[in-house]
Design a protein around this motif. Structure first.
Motif, short mmCIF file in Angstrom:
data_model
loop_
_atom_site.label_atom_id
_atom_site.label_comp_id
_atom_site.label_asym_id
_atom_site.label_seq_id
_atom_site.Cartn_x
_atom_site.Cartn_y
_atom_site.Cartn_z
N HIS A 52 7.48 11.21 -43.51
CA HIS A 52 6.33 11.74 -42.76
C HIS A 52 5.62 10.66 -41.95
O HIS A 52 5.24 10.89 -40.80
N ASN A 53 5.43 9.49 -42.55
CA ASN A 53 4.70 8.41 -41.87
C ASN A 53 5.27 7.07 -42.31
O ASN A 53 4.72 6.41 -43.20
N PRO A 54 6.38 6.63 -41.70
CA PRO A 54 7.00 5.37 -42.12
C PRO A 54 6.10 4.16 -41.90
O PRO A 54 6.16 3.20 -42.67
N GLY A 55 5.27 4.19 -40.87
CA GLY A 55 4.39 3.05 -40.62
C GLY A 55 3.36 2.86 -41.71
O GLY A 55 3.08 1.73 -42.12
N LEU A 56 2.82 3.95 -42.23
CA LEU A 56 1.84 3.87 -43.32
C LEU A 56 2.49 3.33 -44.58
O LEU A 56 1.95 2.43 -45.24
N ARG A 57 3.66 3.86 -44.92
CA ARG A 57 4.33 3.43 -46.15
C ARG A 57 4.77 1.98 -46.08
O ARG A 57 4.80 1.27 -47.10
N ALA A 58 5.10 1.49 -44.87
CA ALA A 58 5.58 0.12 -44.75
C ALA A 58 4.47 -0.91 -44.70
O ALA A 58 4.73 -2.11 -44.75
N THR A 59 3.22 -0.46 -44.60
CA THR A 59 2.10 -1.38 -44.55
C THR A 59 1.95 -2.11 -45.88
O THR A 59 2.12 -1.52 -46.95
N HIS A 60 1.62 -3.39 -45.81
CA HIS A 60 1.55 -4.21 -47.01
C HIS A 60 0.50 -3.68 -47.98
O HIS A 60 -0.64 -3.40 -47.61
N GLY A 61 0.91 -3.51 -49.24
CA GLY A 61 -0.01 -3.05 -50.27
C GLY A 61 -0.09 -1.55 -50.43
O GLY A 61 -0.78 -1.07 -51.32
N ALA B 119 -6.66 -3.12 -51.53
CA ALA B 119 -7.40 -4.39 -51.44
C ALA B 119 -6.99 -5.34 -52.56
O ALA B 119 -6.81 -6.54 -52.33
N LEU B 120 -6.86 -4.84 -53.78
CA LEU B 120 -6.47 -5.69 -54.90
C LEU B 120 -5.08 -6.28 -54.70
O LEU B 120 -4.84 -7.46 -54.99
N VAL B 121 -4.14 -5.46 -54.22
CA VAL B 121 -2.78 -5.96 -53.98
C VAL B 121 -2.79 -7.06 -52.93
O VAL B 121 -2.15 -8.12 -53.09
N ARG B 122 -3.54 -6.85 -51.87
CA ARG B 122 -3.58 -7.86 -50.79
C ARG B 122 -4.30 -9.12 -51.24
O ARG B 122 -3.95 -10.22 -50.81
N MET B 123 -5.30 -8.99 -52.07
CA MET B 123 -6.01 -10.17 -52.56
C MET B 123 -5.10 -11.05 -53.42
O MET B 123 -5.32 -12.26 -53.52
N SER B 124 -4.08 -10.45 -54.03
CA SER B 124 -3.19 -11.22 -54.90
C SER B 124 -1.92 -11.70 -54.21
O SER B 124 -1.32 -12.68 -54.65
N SER B 125 -1.51 -11.03 -53.11
CA SER B 125 -0.20 -11.37 -52.54
C SER B 125 -0.16 -11.55 -51.04
O SER B 125 0.87 -11.97 -50.51
N ASP B 126 -1.23 -11.23 -50.32
CA ASP B 126 -1.23 -11.36 -48.86
C ASP B 126 -1.93 -12.66 -48.46
O ASP B 126 -3.13 -12.83 -48.75
N PRO B 127 -1.25 -13.59 -47.79
CA PRO B 127 -1.87 -14.88 -47.44
C PRO B 127 -3.12 -14.73 -46.58
O PRO B 127 -4.11 -15.43 -46.79
N ARG B 128 -3.09 -13.83 -45.59
CA ARG B 128 -4.26 -13.66 -44.72
C ARG B 128 -5.48 -13.17 -45.50
O ARG B 128 -6.60 -13.63 -45.29
N THR B 129 -5.22 -12.21 -46.41
CA THR B 129 -6.33 -11.70 -47.22
C THR B 129 -6.87 -12.77 -48.16
O THR B 129 -8.08 -12.89 -48.36
N ARG B 130 -5.98 -13.57 -48.73
CA ARG B 130 -6.42 -14.64 -49.63
C ARG B 130 -7.27 -15.67 -48.87
O ARG B 130 -8.28 -16.16 -49.40
N ASP B 131 -6.86 -16.00 -47.64
CA ASP B 131 -7.66 -16.92 -46.83
C ASP B 131 -9.03 -16.32 -46.52
O ASP B 131 -10.05 -17.02 -46.54
#
Length: 404
Positions: free
Chosen positions: A228-237, A300-312
């Motif tokens: 239905h929405n591949p772009g949404l599902r592929a977004t990090h987190g 937000a929690l997933v990105r805080m633990s694994s996304d470099p931009r969010t951690r910065d």
């Protein structure tokens, strides 16, 4: 004279209101100046829907119909009315102050829905059937998790008061080891021990069945969400559960959301003005869809633990003196903006199907590839399987494999 009156009635613009229930729906009709014309009750069947639409059309040209419960009790009428070309508007229930003032009944609620459609207070289009399957799978998966959690809690409670021999043997086990051991046991001993062990075995088998059921439902849900929405599902987190929840909240038709600010308010992630006199401030929104707000929180929690931009970003905000709670609040608002773009525009997702065959043709292990890029092997594995979207890493990985 009578014919002239009938002709005027047929030619006038009218608005409809529907108060829906499981077995009946109440229809009210008002004129374009708000005057009450008529109301009647119909059954929630195909014949009842046809009679209700005929009742509406008999009073004039129907400009719009406000319906309470377009995705629940009023779903059948909504589908039928939209197929007939009527403009259907989703209406929330009347506010409590008005309900206390004028009371509550089916005709009162139906007329209130009609007035909401006339005044423009209600303007949202109802959700279409595009995400009906996703909603059903999502609800089933959530209920499987709840039932599994209840069974696990029951196992713990039974073990607390179980005979000492049983509690000493199985009480020290945790997680999957305990469930597997209890599911395999053969009740024996005195009557009390047999009864307790039989209960524990039944609960453990229920946990295993519900676990398998949840995995199957999640797999089917993931396939539907991705289609239905591949772009949404592929977004990090964004996993199958969070993507499904956001789709259910937003609806399959993107025209329901006017702006990213309205979507953030719908998710309870937009600050609410709370100014008065010389005070100029905003407060945290406690409204909106709390399930969608929880989905933004998990992203937000997933990105805080694994996304470099969010951690910065978290590091910068922490240095600036913000608390973790405030940072998460800011992240949820930014994520809501990103999710709105994914929900309302087609996002092209670069393919990654060629990465695993290319790596295997070069006899390169996951560990070697991960070591080259300084990431975990699981990161490369999920990237190859399309479960993680990282366009920069995918391009660099592809170029490295071709050059290897």
């Amino acid at each position: 004279m009578t014919a002239a009156v009938e002709e005027d009635t047929v030619g006038q613009r009218v608005f409809g209101g529907v108060d829906s229930h499981a077995d009946t729906l109440h229809i009210a009709v008002i004129s374009d100046n708000g005057g009450h014309l008529a109301d009647a009750e119909f059954t929630t069947t195909a014949a009842g829907y046809a009679a209700a639409l005929a009742f509406l059309n008999a009073h004039g040209h129907v400009s719009a119909v406000g319906v309470e419960g377009t995705s629940s009790y009023g779903a059948g009428f909504t589908r039928t009315a939209r197929r007939q070309g009527l403009h259907v508007i989703e209406v929330n229930r009347p506010d409590r102050a008005e309900r206390r003032r004028i009371g509550k009944s089916d005709p009162i609620d139906a007329y209130a829905a009609a007035r909401a459609a006339l005044s423009g207070r209600a303007h949202a289009a109802p959700k279409d059937d595009a995400i009906a399957g996703i909603r059903a799978l999502h609800n089933a998966a959530r209920s499987a998790v709840k039932a599994r959690t209840a069974a696990l809690n029951q196992i713990g409670h039974v073990l607390i008061s179980a005979p000492e021999a049983i509690r000493a043997k199985y009480g020290r086990l945790t997680g999957r080891a305990r469930t597997d051991a209890l599911a395999r046991l053969r009740p024996a001993g005195n009557a009390v021990n047999v009864a307790v062990l039989t209960a524990l075995k039944s609960l453990a088998q229920r946990v295993k069945e519900l676990t398998d059921e949840h995995k199957a439902l999640t797999k089917a849900l993931d396939a539907d969400v991705t289609a239905h929405n591949p772009g949404l599902r592929a977004t990090h987190g964004v996993g199958p559960d969070t993507a499904a929840q956001l789709l259910v909240t937003a609806g399959g038709n993107s025209d329901r959301m006017r702006s990213e600010a309205s979507f953030a308010a719908l998710c309870g992630a937009a600050p609410v003005p709370a100014s008065s006199g010389k005070t100029n401030r905003h407060r945290l929104s406690r409204g909106g869809d709390r399930a969608a707000n929880a989905a933004l929180y998990r992203i937000a929690l997933v990105r805080m633990s694994s996304d470099p931009r969010t951690r910065d970003y978290v590091t910068r905000q922490t240095t600036a003196g913000r608390t973790k709670k405030e940072i998460i609040r800011l992240l949820k608002r930014a994520i809501a903006r990103e999710m709105f773009r994914c929900l309302t525009t087609a996002v092209l997702v670069p393919g990654t199907d060629d990465l695993r065959p290319l790596r295997q043709s070069k006899n390169i292990t996951l560990t070697a590839a991960a070591g080259h890029f300084g990431v975990w092997p699981a990161t490369i594995s999920t990237l190859e399987r399309g479960l993680r979207r990282d366009d920069a890493l995918a391009h660099a990985y592809r170029d490295w494999l071709k050059a290897a």
